[in-house]
Design a protein around this motif. Sequence first.
Motif, mmCIF file in Angstrom:
data_model
loop_
_atom_site.group_PDB
_atom_site.id
_atom_site.type_symbol
_atom_site.label_atom_id
_atom_site.label_comp_id
_atom_site.label_asym_id
_atom_site.label_seq_id
_atom_site.Cartn_x
_atom_site.Cartn_y
_atom_site.Cartn_z
ATOM 1 N N ALA A 17 37.436 -61.215 -41.312
ATOM 2 C CA ALA A 17 36.282 -60.369 -40.987
ATOM 3 C C ALA A 17 36.365 -59.969 -39.525
ATOM 4 O O ALA A 17 36.866 -60.725 -38.691
ATOM 5 C CB ALA A 17 34.970 -61.124 -41.255
ATOM 6 N N ALA A 18 35.895 -58.790 -39.207
ATOM 7 C CA ALA A 18 35.960 -58.282 -37.834
ATOM 8 C C ALA A 18 34.685 -57.526 -37.507
ATOM 9 O O ALA A 18 34.037 -56.942 -38.387
ATOM 10 C CB ALA A 18 37.175 -57.378 -37.652
ATOM 11 N N ARG A 19 34.319 -57.558 -36.202
ATOM 12 C CA ARG A 19 33.144 -56.823 -35.740
ATOM 13 C C ARG A 19 33.216 -56.660 -34.227
ATOM 14 O O ARG A 19 33.269 -57.643 -33.494
ATOM 15 C CB ARG A 19 31.864 -57.551 -36.144
ATOM 16 N N ASP A 20 33.224 -55.436 -33.756
ATOM 17 C CA ASP A 20 33.085 -55.103 -32.337
ATOM 18 C C ASP A 20 34.009 -55.924 -31.432
ATOM 19 O O ASP A 20 33.582 -56.528 -30.454
ATOM 20 C CB ASP A 20 31.638 -55.302 -31.888
ATOM 21 N N LEU B 292 37.488 -62.907 -37.220
ATOM 22 C CA LEU B 292 37.338 -64.250 -37.780
ATOM 23 C C LEU B 292 38.377 -64.454 -38.865
ATOM 24 O O LEU B 292 38.431 -63.698 -39.837
ATOM 25 C CB LEU B 292 35.931 -64.433 -38.364
ATOM 26 N N GLY B 293 39.230 -65.454 -38.677
ATOM 27 C CA GLY B 293 40.228 -65.815 -39.672
ATOM 28 C C GLY B 293 40.122 -67.288 -40.006
ATOM 29 O O GLY B 293 39.203 -67.985 -39.600
ATOM 30 N N GLY B 294 41.112 -67.782 -40.765
ATOM 31 C CA GLY B 294 41.122 -69.180 -41.148
ATOM 32 C C GLY B 294 40.739 -69.374 -42.599
ATOM 33 O O GLY B 294 40.836 -68.451 -43.424
ATOM 34 N N HIS B 295 40.296 -70.577 -42.936
ATOM 35 C CA HIS B 295 39.903 -70.924 -44.299
ATOM 36 C C HIS B 295 38.622 -71.748 -44.255
ATOM 37 O O HIS B 295 38.416 -72.536 -43.331
ATOM 38 C CB HIS B 295 41.000 -71.737 -45.004
ATOM 39 N N ILE C 138 30.228 -64.739 -37.938
ATOM 40 C CA ILE C 138 30.567 -65.964 -38.661
ATOM 41 C C ILE C 138 29.724 -66.100 -39.915
ATOM 42 O O ILE C 138 30.232 -66.383 -41.012
ATOM 43 C CB ILE C 138 30.410 -67.182 -37.742
ATOM 44 N N VAL C 139 28.419 -65.893 -39.782
ATOM 45 C CA VAL C 139 27.531 -66.048 -40.938
ATOM 46 C C VAL C 139 27.859 -65.019 -42.014
ATOM 47 O O VAL C 139 28.021 -65.352 -43.197
ATOM 48 C CB VAL C 139 26.055 -65.936 -40.502
ATOM 49 N N SER C 140 27.993 -63.748 -41.620
ATOM 50 C CA SER C 140 28.264 -62.706 -42.614
ATOM 51 C C SER C 140 29.660 -62.862 -43.214
ATOM 52 O O SER C 140 29.847 -62.663 -44.423
ATOM 53 C CB SER C 140 28.104 -61.321 -41.989
ATOM 54 N N GLY C 141 30.655 -63.215 -42.381
ATOM 55 C CA GLY C 141 32.014 -63.393 -42.896
ATOM 56 C C GLY C 141 32.104 -64.513 -43.908
ATOM 57 O O GLY C 141 32.741 -64.382 -44.963
ATOM 58 N N LEU C 142 31.452 -65.643 -43.607
ATOM 59 C CA LEU C 142 31.480 -66.775 -44.533
ATOM 60 C C LEU C 142 30.692 -66.472 -45.802
ATOM 61 O O LEU C 142 31.130 -66.804 -46.911
ATOM 62 C CB LEU C 142 30.922 -68.019 -43.841
ATOM 63 N N ARG C 143 29.537 -65.844 -45.658
ATOM 64 C CA ARG C 143 28.729 -65.567 -46.853
ATOM 65 C C ARG C 143 29.409 -64.536 -47.754
ATOM 66 O O ARG C 143 29.298 -64.613 -48.980
ATOM 67 C CB ARG C 143 27.335 -65.094 -46.443
#
Length: 594
Positions: free
Chosen positions: A237-240, A244-247, A329-334
């Motif tokens: 996920a990316a923003r501005d 965010l990567g990983g598992h 982080i919240v939006s990427g994980l959800r």
Amino acid sequence: MGASDRNMILPRIRQLDEGAVNRIAAGEVVERPASAVKELVENALDARATRVTVDIADGGRTLIRVTDDGHGIEAADLPLALSRHATSKIDGSDLLNIHSFGFRGEALASLGAVGRLTVTSRTAGAAEGATIRVSGGRMDPPRPAALRGGTVVELRDLFHATPARLKFLKSERSEGMAVADAIRRLAMAEPAVAFTLRDVSDGGERVLFRADGSDAAGRLALVLGRDFIRNAMPLDAARDGFHLGGHAGLPTFSRGNAVHQYLFVNGRPVRDRMLTGALRGAYSDVLAKDRHAVAALFLTCDPVLVDVNVHPAKTEVRFRDAGLVRGLIVSGLRHALAEAGHRSATTVADAALGAMRPDRPAAPVYQMDRPGPAARAQAYAAQMPGFAEAPSARVEQDFPTQDGPLGAARAQLHENWIVAQTADGIVIVDQHAAHERLVYERLKAQMRDRGIAAQTLLIPEVIEVGAQADRLLSLDLSRLGLAIEAFGPGTIAVRETPAILGAVSAADLIRGILEELEDEEDGDPLSLQSKVDAILSRMACHGSVRSGRRMSGPEMNALLREMEATPNSGQCNHGRPTHVTLRLSDIERLFGRT
């Protein structure tokens, strides 16, 4: 002012000697052996080492030795390398644009101030290596040494110059585990580098951790286990300007503590409250409050967007826009959780099989191949004429064939467990847990779209709530499908309840909401959306299919199909699995069949 006050001798301000300054600085940088190992290994990584070996004795109290194959240190620079605030990593003009692990130039000077430190190094092309020794802040001149290449840093008798610090160290085992954890975190940050950690106490040599160079996924599998990779969701996920990567592990792969959460910012292992809070918030919808996600999150950005110079150990960071990072982080994980759909951790099935497995498994015996449907029908017809047609008709009528991942319902046991048949196994579904999640997701969808539709009660339900009445009346519950009004001191009347819940006890519903409000007061304050979601979760629990209700075949299959189409349906609102998948091959092994 009295005469005694006028004659009092005031303390003079004086400059501390360099040894005292170094010992004070060491107290900030080096808290325990793991801190020393972290600083030394980071130096090796900054030297572009491809192989790092760490030897410790007595948990790192008596010996820490770090050997690397990096570019080394020039012999003439060794005395400067052991002095404070001397570094080759920055020039001091920009403390935000940091691209290395270290940048303060404090580690070696601090270690030399509290222990017996020896640094031996040889650069490529140098005729020979050189070594320098410092003990308790006293430095010897460098001298020639034999070394093939790279650098060896040996620290003996940590805190011998500040013996009071030794009293604050934990047991040898605890300190050794902390060292291993530091190595694992750095190994995850640098998967291409080979790491070895050995315990050389009492002249022995026991390998505590070893990792050859690999890709990121392979390193995570080694450190966190292959079960983690099988039960984790890849993140992208990316923003501005942030990525965010990983598992992140499935909710049903959770743990009872947060020690299996690894966070990295631009490759640097960090322990940051804002980041861990964002991780916890992302899972708040799918985990019980006493459970913790397993995750390895890698956040990358332009170094100028994050300040890493806010903590002596460089384990905390400060973002220019913390809200943006938390939202990512919240939006990427959800999003990843929603993409996982009805997935449940394979470890749930493993635990179920383990519970069923006998203490002494029978030796496998030969079993003839399983006949196909046509062959079975012919055999049944021959053995009991008319029997095959009746079951076949009943199955087709009550349990139609389905090709979905959760299979077709075949039975309901004890009015709670739905047993479904898949192409290669069976699925056991907890009907209450599954329906609870489905109702919850429906409630959230209605809330987002237009507010939850309400149904008017024929007779309002009067509930005594005591001192909480005023608080309930102050909340706007209409969008939740609840209409309440005052009905005397400490009493409310419920006139409408959410239509989606059907016939539901309004009293139980109100008590559940009050419990959520009490949880908010006792723990960390919830955001408004989290508070609403928590209330909706309670409502879903009261409105779901209860254990003990008999369901027809079409009802059970409809539940399975909706689970397959609903995000987060692999676990209920409390983080428990909604279903267990058992492969036919595993079931056959339980019975000793090959």
